[in-house]
Design an enzyme around this catalytic site. Structure first.
Site, PDB file in Angstrom:
ATOM      1  N   ASP A 264      15.411  53.784 -56.871  1.00 15.36           N
ATOM      2  CA  ASP A 264      15.122  52.891 -55.749  1.00 15.36           C
ATOM      3  C   ASP A 264      16.386  52.115 -55.416  1.00 15.36           C
ATOM      4  O   ASP A 264      17.273  51.958 -56.259  1.00 15.36           O
ATOM      5  CB  ASP A 264      13.991  51.921 -56.097  1.00 15.36           C
ATOM      6  CG  ASP A 264      13.606  51.033 -54.904  1.00 15.36           C
ATOM      7  OD1 ASP A 264      13.483  51.582 -53.793  1.00 15.36           O
ATOM      8  OD2 ASP A 264      13.456  49.825 -55.076  1.00 15.36           O
ATOM      9  N   SER A 265      16.452  51.635 -54.179  1.00 15.64           N
ATOM     10  CA  SER A 265      17.610  50.848 -53.765  1.00 15.64           C
ATOM     11  C   SER A 265      17.631  49.492 -54.466  1.00 15.64           C
ATOM     12  O   SER A 265      18.657  48.828 -54.488  1.00 15.64           O
ATOM     13  CB  SER A 265      17.584  50.640 -52.249  1.00 15.64           C
ATOM     14  OG  SER A 265      16.393  49.985 -51.882  1.00 15.64           O
TER      15      SER A 265
ATOM     16  N   TYR B 236      18.569  49.026 -48.425  1.00 17.85           N
ATOM     17  CA  TYR B 236      18.860  50.261 -47.690  1.00 17.85           C
ATOM     18  C   TYR B 236      18.205  50.254 -46.302  1.00 17.85           C
ATOM     19  O   TYR B 236      18.605  51.001 -45.424  1.00 17.85           O
ATOM     20  CB  TYR B 236      18.306  51.469 -48.461  1.00 17.85           C
ATOM     21  CG  TYR B 236      19.172  51.978 -49.597  1.00 17.85           C
ATOM     22  CD1 TYR B 236      20.157  51.194 -50.190  1.00 17.85           C
ATOM     23  CD2 TYR B 236      18.976  53.270 -50.083  1.00 17.85           C
ATOM     24  CE1 TYR B 236      20.922  51.682 -51.232  1.00 17.85           C
ATOM     25  CE2 TYR B 236      19.739  53.762 -51.123  1.00 17.85           C
ATOM     26  CZ  TYR B 236      20.705  52.967 -51.705  1.00 17.85           C
ATOM     27  OH  TYR B 236      21.465  53.454 -52.748  1.00 17.85           O
TER      28      TYR B 236
ATOM     29  N   CYS C 225      11.448  55.023 -53.120  1.00 20.79           N
ATOM     30  CA  CYS C 225      12.012  54.170 -52.074  1.00 20.79           C
ATOM     31  C   CYS C 225      11.670  54.840 -50.752  1.00 20.79           C
ATOM     32  O   CYS C 225      12.015  56.005 -50.539  1.00 20.79           O
ATOM     33  CB  CYS C 225      13.532  54.089 -52.256  1.00 20.79           C
ATOM     34  SG  CYS C 225      14.429  53.290 -50.920  1.00 20.79           S
TER      35      CYS C 225
ATOM     36  N   GLU D  33      12.485  39.812 -53.001  1.00 20.84           N
ATOM     37  CA  GLU D  33      13.690  39.832 -53.841  1.00 20.84           C
ATOM     38  C   GLU D  33      14.116  38.422 -54.268  1.00 20.84           C
ATOM     39  O   GLU D  33      14.670  38.238 -55.342  1.00 20.84           O
ATOM     40  CB  GLU D  33      14.846  40.520 -53.105  1.00 20.84           C
ATOM     41  CG  GLU D  33      14.558  41.970 -52.774  1.00 20.84           C
ATOM     42  CD  GLU D  33      15.312  42.971 -53.638  1.00 20.84           C
ATOM     43  OE1 GLU D  33      16.451  42.699 -54.014  1.00 20.84           O
ATOM     44  OE2 GLU D  33      14.741  44.049 -53.916  1.00 20.84           O
TER      45      GLU D  33
ATOM     46  N   CYS E  22       6.463  50.312 -47.995  1.00 20.34           N
ATOM     47  CA  CYS E  22       7.638  49.859 -48.742  1.00 20.34           C
ATOM     48  C   CYS E  22       7.157  49.456 -50.131  1.00 20.34           C
ATOM     49  O   CYS E  22       6.132  48.766 -50.260  1.00 20.34           O
ATOM     50  CB  CYS E  22       8.306  48.671 -48.046  1.00 20.34           C
ATOM     51  SG  CYS E  22       9.663  47.947 -48.997  1.00 20.34           S
TER      52      CYS E  22
ATOM     53  N   HIS F 206       8.181  47.307 -52.143  1.00 21.98           N
ATOM     54  CA  HIS F 206       8.195  45.862 -52.435  1.00 21.98           C
ATOM     55  C   HIS F 206       6.881  45.188 -52.035  1.00 21.98           C
ATOM     56  O   HIS F 206       6.527  44.142 -52.581  1.00 21.98           O
ATOM     57  CB  HIS F 206       9.313  45.165 -51.646  1.00 21.98           C
ATOM     58  CG  HIS F 206      10.680  45.331 -52.207  1.00 21.98           C
ATOM     59  ND1 HIS F 206      11.343  46.530 -52.196  1.00 21.98           N
ATOM     60  CD2 HIS F 206      11.523  44.435 -52.799  1.00 21.98           C
ATOM     61  CE1 HIS F 206      12.544  46.357 -52.743  1.00 21.98           C
ATOM     62  NE2 HIS F 206      12.674  45.098 -53.118  1.00 21.98           N
TER      63      HIS F 206
END
Length: 281
Positions: free
Chosen positions: A16-17, A48, A79, A164, A198, A200
């Site tokens: 994953d990024s 990304y 990702c 994040e 996504c 996240h």
């Protein structure tokens, strides 16, 4: 290049990024507890989602190649952006040269395969990064399998930073969560199923559920992708035999180890050991 890669069985690679793929990895570990995994997060170059196709392809290929060098025969792009912008090119252009027996799989197709059984109205929404929405990968995959389903996308550029920076549960997140959900539903008020496109976004689920009207299904990827991997290994015993089983998981990041270990605990609810790895070597 083929002759330099380890030929003995090895772990399954998960790329994953950043951290989002850890939500997929945690489901892999739950559903395939005996398998070995290597997780690689390109945290130094994240996100990304806003990068060009060419850059995402270049970075993803570097990561996949490194995971092959670390002994993986199978790599999962956990990702959505990498799956949208790089997967097909790597499968067609690079794998035949690197090693035609190795495999790279993504997270988009396993996510859309179940959609027809969930939506009643045949109107589906996608919440994802700008890169994934612009690629139209979800629209293409859904239409390949279910041409009658109408798909509407909405980019959510603030959601990844919220996660994040550990602000997913903060009061300030509500504005941006509600904003993108409202914008999606304003485009099509018949949507009855929303895909979180996504990795996240599951960390925003409590707030997403708060602002998604009752009766709309929210589809999160982790379990779907994990079940799909389990099924893939059953259908491909030759690949299953190349995947080691020791119940271990090794973590690598392109960023600072301490920073990754600290943030990863938010996604995994456990403390981990992580090593630094440079993809530009």
């Amino acid at each position: 290049m083929k002759h330099t890669l380890p030929s003995q069985p090895g772990p399954i690679g998960v790329f994953d990024s950043g951290y989002g793929g850890l939500t997929i990895l945690s489901k892999f570990k739950e559903i395939l507890p005996h398998n070995d995994f290597i997780y690689l997060g390109d945290n130094a170059r994240t996100p990304y989602g806003t990068r060009s196709f060419e850059i995402v392809y270049e970075f993803t290929l570097q990561a996949v190649t490194r995971l092959f060098e670390l002994g993986c025969h199978l790599v999962i792009l956990a990702c959505n952006t990498a799956s949208a912008k790089a997967l097909r090119s790597i499968q067609i252009n690079n794998l035949p040269q690197i090693d035609p027996d190795r495999r790279v799989l993504g997270v988009i197709r396993p996510t859309v395969e179940c959609i027809d059984s969930i939506t009643q109205s045949k109107h589906v929404g996608i919440l994802a990064t700008s890169g994934t929405i612009k690629s139209e990968s979800y629209i293409m995959e859904v239409h390949k399998l279910f041409p009658e389903i109408k798909v509407t996308g909405q980019a959510c550029p603030m959601w990844v930073p919220l996660v994040e920076y550990n602000e997913a549960q903060a009061p300030g997140a509500d504005y941006f969560v509600k904003k993108y959900i409202d914008e999606l539903l304003a485009k099509d008020n018949q949507i009855d199923t929303i895909i979180l496109g996504c990795t996240h976004y599951p960390l925003l689920l409590p707030k997403i559920k708060q602002y998604v009207p009752e009766g709309i299904h929210i589809v999160s990827q982790g379990e779907l992708v994990a079940r799909s991997l389990q099924d893939y290994l059953k259908r491909h015993p030759e690949m299953d035999a190349r995947c080691t089983r020791g119940g271990t998981c090794t973590y690598f990041t392109t960023e600072a180890e301490e920073k990754f270990a600290d943030s990863a605990s938010t996604f995994l609810n456990e403390s981990i050991q992580v090593s630094h790895l440079d993809l530009n070597d």
